[in-house]
Design a protein around this motif. Structure first.
Motif, PDB file in Angstrom:
ATOM      1  N   VAL A  67      -8.151  -9.474   2.555  1.00  0.00           N
ATOM      2  CA  VAL A  67      -8.275  -9.301   1.130  1.00  0.00           C
ATOM      3  C   VAL A  67      -7.267  -9.220  -0.044  1.00  0.00           C
ATOM      4  CG1 VAL A  67     -10.950  -8.645   1.520  1.00  0.00           C
ATOM      5  CG2 VAL A  67      -8.787  -6.958   1.133  1.00  0.00           C
ATOM      6  N   TRP A  68      -6.078  -9.231   0.523  1.00  0.00           N
ATOM      7  CA  TRP A  68      -4.991  -8.695  -0.355  1.00  0.00           C
ATOM      8  C   TRP A  68      -4.810  -9.836  -1.323  1.00  0.00           C
ATOM      9  CZ3 TRP A  68      -2.160  -4.825  -1.793  1.00  0.00           C
ATOM     10  CH2 TRP A  68      -1.028  -5.263  -2.449  1.00  0.00           C
ATOM     11  N   GLU A  69      -4.645 -10.944  -0.983  1.00  0.00           N
ATOM     12  CA  GLU A  69      -4.446 -12.069  -1.955  1.00  0.00           C
ATOM     13  C   GLU A  69      -5.593 -12.102  -3.010  1.00  0.00           C
ATOM     14  OE1 GLU A  69      -1.602 -13.541  -2.570  1.00  0.00           O
ATOM     15  OE2 GLU A  69      -0.828 -12.657  -0.487  1.00  0.00           O
ATOM     16  N   GLN A  70      -6.750 -11.726  -2.895  1.00  0.00           N
ATOM     17  CA  GLN A  70      -7.835 -11.786  -3.820  1.00  0.00           C
ATOM     18  C   GLN A  70      -7.957 -10.443  -4.683  1.00  0.00           C
ATOM     19  OE1 GLN A  70     -11.601 -12.356  -1.482  1.00  0.00           O
ATOM     20  NE2 GLN A  70     -10.465 -13.538   0.205  1.00  0.00           N
ATOM     21  N   TYR A  71      -7.133  -9.479  -4.424  1.00  0.00           N
ATOM     22  CA  TYR A  71      -7.001  -8.379  -5.348  1.00  0.00           C
ATOM     23  C   TYR A  71      -6.316  -8.684  -6.548  1.00  0.00           C
ATOM     24  CZ  TYR A  71      -8.161  -4.911  -1.548  1.00  0.00           C
ATOM     25  OH  TYR A  71      -9.059  -4.207  -0.690  1.00  0.00           O
ATOM     26  N   ALA A  76      -4.017  -7.203  -9.880  1.00  0.00           N
ATOM     27  CA  ALA A  76      -2.557  -6.474  -9.730  1.00  0.00           C
ATOM     28  C   ALA A  76      -3.195  -4.856  -9.868  1.00  0.00           C
ATOM     29  CB  ALA A  76      -1.948  -6.768 -11.151  1.00  0.00           C
ATOM     30  N   ARG A  77      -4.227  -4.644 -10.279  1.00  0.00           N
ATOM     31  CA  ARG A  77      -4.721  -3.318 -10.536  1.00  0.00           C
ATOM     32  C   ARG A  77      -5.420  -2.801  -9.035  1.00  0.00           C
ATOM     33  NH1 ARG A  77      -7.652  -0.140 -14.924  1.00  0.00           N
ATOM     34  NH2 ARG A  77      -7.514  -1.854 -16.081  1.00  0.00           N
ATOM     35  N   GLU A  78      -5.967  -3.603  -8.510  1.00  0.00           N
ATOM     36  CA  GLU A  78      -6.450  -3.352  -7.142  1.00  0.00           C
ATOM     37  C   GLU A  78      -5.421  -3.058  -6.038  1.00  0.00           C
ATOM     38  OE1 GLU A  78     -10.829  -5.562  -7.408  1.00  0.00           O
ATOM     39  OE2 GLU A  78      -9.192  -6.731  -6.826  1.00  0.00           O
ATOM     40  N   LYS A  79      -4.286  -4.013  -6.246  1.00  0.00           N
ATOM     41  CA  LYS A  79      -3.184  -3.910  -5.387  1.00  0.00           C
ATOM     42  C   LYS A  79      -2.241  -2.622  -5.477  1.00  0.00           C
ATOM     43  CE  LYS A  79      -2.167  -8.901  -4.994  1.00  0.00           C
ATOM     44  NZ  LYS A  79      -1.283 -10.084  -5.419  1.00  0.00           N
ATOM     45  N   ALA A  80      -2.269  -1.994  -6.659  1.00  0.00           N
ATOM     46  CA  ALA A  80      -1.535  -0.838  -6.972  1.00  0.00           C
ATOM     47  C   ALA A  80      -2.445   0.305  -6.335  1.00  0.00           C
ATOM     48  CB  ALA A  80      -1.448  -0.739  -8.623  1.00  0.00           C
ATOM     49  N   LEU A  81      -3.847   0.135  -6.788  1.00  0.00           N
ATOM     50  CA  LEU A  81      -4.899   1.241  -6.082  1.00  0.00           C
ATOM     51  C   LEU A  81      -4.880   1.311  -4.558  1.00  0.00           C
ATOM     52  CD1 LEU A  81      -7.967   1.010  -8.592  1.00  0.00           C
ATOM     53  CD2 LEU A  81      -6.546   3.114  -8.144  1.00  0.00           C
ATOM     54  N   SER A  82      -4.877   0.093  -3.808  1.00  0.00           N
ATOM     55  CA  SER A  82      -4.593  -0.025  -2.522  1.00  0.00           C
ATOM     56  C   SER A  82      -3.276   0.595  -2.053  1.00  0.00           C
ATOM     57  CB  SER A  82      -4.460  -1.539  -2.157  1.00  0.00           C
ATOM     58  OG  SER A  82      -4.598  -1.679  -0.853  1.00  0.00           O
ATOM     59  N   PHE A  83      -2.172   0.438  -2.738  1.00  0.00           N
ATOM     60  CA  PHE A  83      -1.074   1.045  -2.254  1.00  0.00           C
ATOM     61  C   PHE A  83      -1.327   2.535  -2.257  1.00  0.00           C
ATOM     62  CE2 PHE A  83       2.730   3.119  -3.408  1.00  0.00           C
ATOM     63  CZ  PHE A  83       3.551   2.861  -2.363  1.00  0.00           C
ATOM     64  N   PHE A  84      -1.643   3.114  -3.523  1.00  0.00           N
ATOM     65  CA  PHE A  84      -1.408   4.721  -3.685  1.00  0.00           C
ATOM     66  C   PHE A  84      -2.653   5.280  -2.815  1.00  0.00           C
ATOM     67  CE2 PHE A  84       0.794   3.345  -7.568  1.00  0.00           C
ATOM     68  CZ  PHE A  84       1.739   4.582  -7.536  1.00  0.00           C
ATOM     69  N   TYR A  85      -3.612   4.597  -2.567  1.00  0.00           N
ATOM     70  CA  TYR A  85      -4.740   5.291  -1.655  1.00  0.00           C
ATOM     71  C   TYR A  85      -4.096   5.314  -0.063  1.00  0.00           C
ATOM     72  CZ  TYR A  85      -8.412   5.271  -5.053  1.00  0.00           C
ATOM     73  OH  TYR A  85      -9.271   5.483  -6.131  1.00  0.00           O
ATOM     74  N   SER A  86      -3.426   4.142   0.306  1.00  0.00           N
ATOM     75  CA  SER A  86      -3.013   3.967   1.606  1.00  0.00           C
ATOM     76  C   SER A  86      -1.775   4.858   1.908  1.00  0.00           C
ATOM     77  CB  SER A  86      -2.731   2.640   1.901  1.00  0.00           C
ATOM     78  OG  SER A  86      -3.850   1.558   1.511  1.00  0.00           O
ATOM     79  N   PHE A  87      -0.933   4.927   0.845  1.00  0.00           N
ATOM     80  CA  PHE A  87       0.308   5.912   1.026  1.00  0.00           C
ATOM     81  C   PHE A  87      -0.035   7.182   1.314  1.00  0.00           C
ATOM     82  CE2 PHE A  87       3.697   8.311  -1.246  1.00  0.00           C
ATOM     83  CZ  PHE A  87       4.440   8.247  -0.278  1.00  0.00           C
ATOM     84  N   PHE A  88      -1.022   7.801   0.577  1.00  0.00           N
ATOM     85  CA  PHE A  88      -1.210   9.066   0.684  1.00  0.00           C
ATOM     86  C   PHE A  88      -2.025   9.618   1.775  1.00  0.00           C
ATOM     87  CE2 PHE A  88       0.241   9.294  -3.975  1.00  0.00           C
ATOM     88  CZ  PHE A  88       1.206  10.401  -3.888  1.00  0.00           C
ATOM     89  N   GLU A  89      -2.743   8.407   2.152  1.00  0.00           N
ATOM     90  CA  GLU A  89      -3.453   8.683   3.748  1.00  0.00           C
ATOM     91  C   GLU A  89      -2.547   8.504   4.754  1.00  0.00           C
ATOM     92  OE1 GLU A  89      -6.465   9.347   6.135  1.00  0.00           O
ATOM     93  OE2 GLU A  89      -6.722   8.954   3.790  1.00  0.00           O
TER      94      GLU A  89
END
Length: 228
Positions: free
Chosen positions: A83-87, A89-102
């Motif tokens: 789903v990455w390419e469908q995100y 810019a906001r969703e991509k940033a949120l995805s990064f931060f959630y995944s990073f802290f996980e």
């Protein structure tokens, strides 16, 4: 008679980047400080000193690599999702931060030790220097995608600072996470959601942008002089 040839076996490399990183982290967390020297560290971990230097020039380089690996692994993981390419810019940033802290949970003890050693100030800690470069490259691309799609507003002298704003979120959320005592670090998840959404709200077009555009229009077509 044929001479028996004895093959000379080359000694196998005893150290790898990952093994060195893990050994270094273990030392930091058990001793509370860096090893006294590379020689002592290498000897303790049964590797030649020159083997260490094949991978790292110093202990500080190990720390920078540990942080950079965390950022790089996070980016690789989220980009591999269908789903990455469908995100947006906001969703991509949120995805990064959630995944990073996980991902950071797996190295929380090290992260706590590392972050608490950072010197206070505006300058990026040495341990995060490589990670910042990796993050800047990643965030520059998602910001550019957002500008091209019209999701984000192109502002003279300001658009170039969007990436800096996202890095400030990294710094803020790292310090928040270090102090977070909530179960499952749910407060950090809330901070990510609120912080990134507010940041992207500021990146998007607002009534102020409409006002500036109207002012420019009047200046160009109605002969009204505007301060901007």
């Amino acid at each position: 008679m044929m001479e028996n040839k004895v093959s000379e076996k080359k000694p196998k490399a005893m150290g790898t980047k990952e093994k060195i990183q893990n050994a270094y982290i273990e030392h930091l967390l058990t001793e509370g400080k860096q090893p006294a020297s590379v020689f002592i560290f290498a000897k303790k971990n049964k590797m030649a000193e020159e083997e260490f230097y094949k991978f790292y020039a110093s202990f500080s380089a190990i720390e920078a690599d540990i942080w950079n690996d965390l950022f790089s692994k996070t980016i690789a993981e989220i980009k591999s999702q269908e789903v990455w390419e469908q995100y947006s810019a906001r969703e991509k940033a949120l995805s990064f931060f959630y995944s990073f802290f996980e991902l950071l949970k797996s190295k929380r003890s090290y992260a706590l030790h590392s972050v608490r050693s950072f010197k206070k100030g505006l300058k990026t800690p040495t341990a995060l220097s490589s990670a910042k470069e990796t993050f800047t490259e990643f965030s520059t691309q998602i910001i550019q995608d957002g500008l091209e799609s019209g999701e984000l507003s192109e502002r003279k002298f300001i658009s170039d600072k969007y990436v800096d704003a996202l890095w400030l979120q990294v710094a803020f959320l790292l310090n928040f996470w270090v102090k977070d005592q909530s179960a499952g670090f749910e407060k950090t998840d809330e901070a990510i959601e609120k912080g990134i959404n507010v940041t992207f709200d500021l990146f998007q077009r607002s009534p102020i942008d409409n006002l500036f555009e109207y002012g420019k229009f009047l200046a160009q077509h109605a002969g009204i002089k505007m301060a901007f």
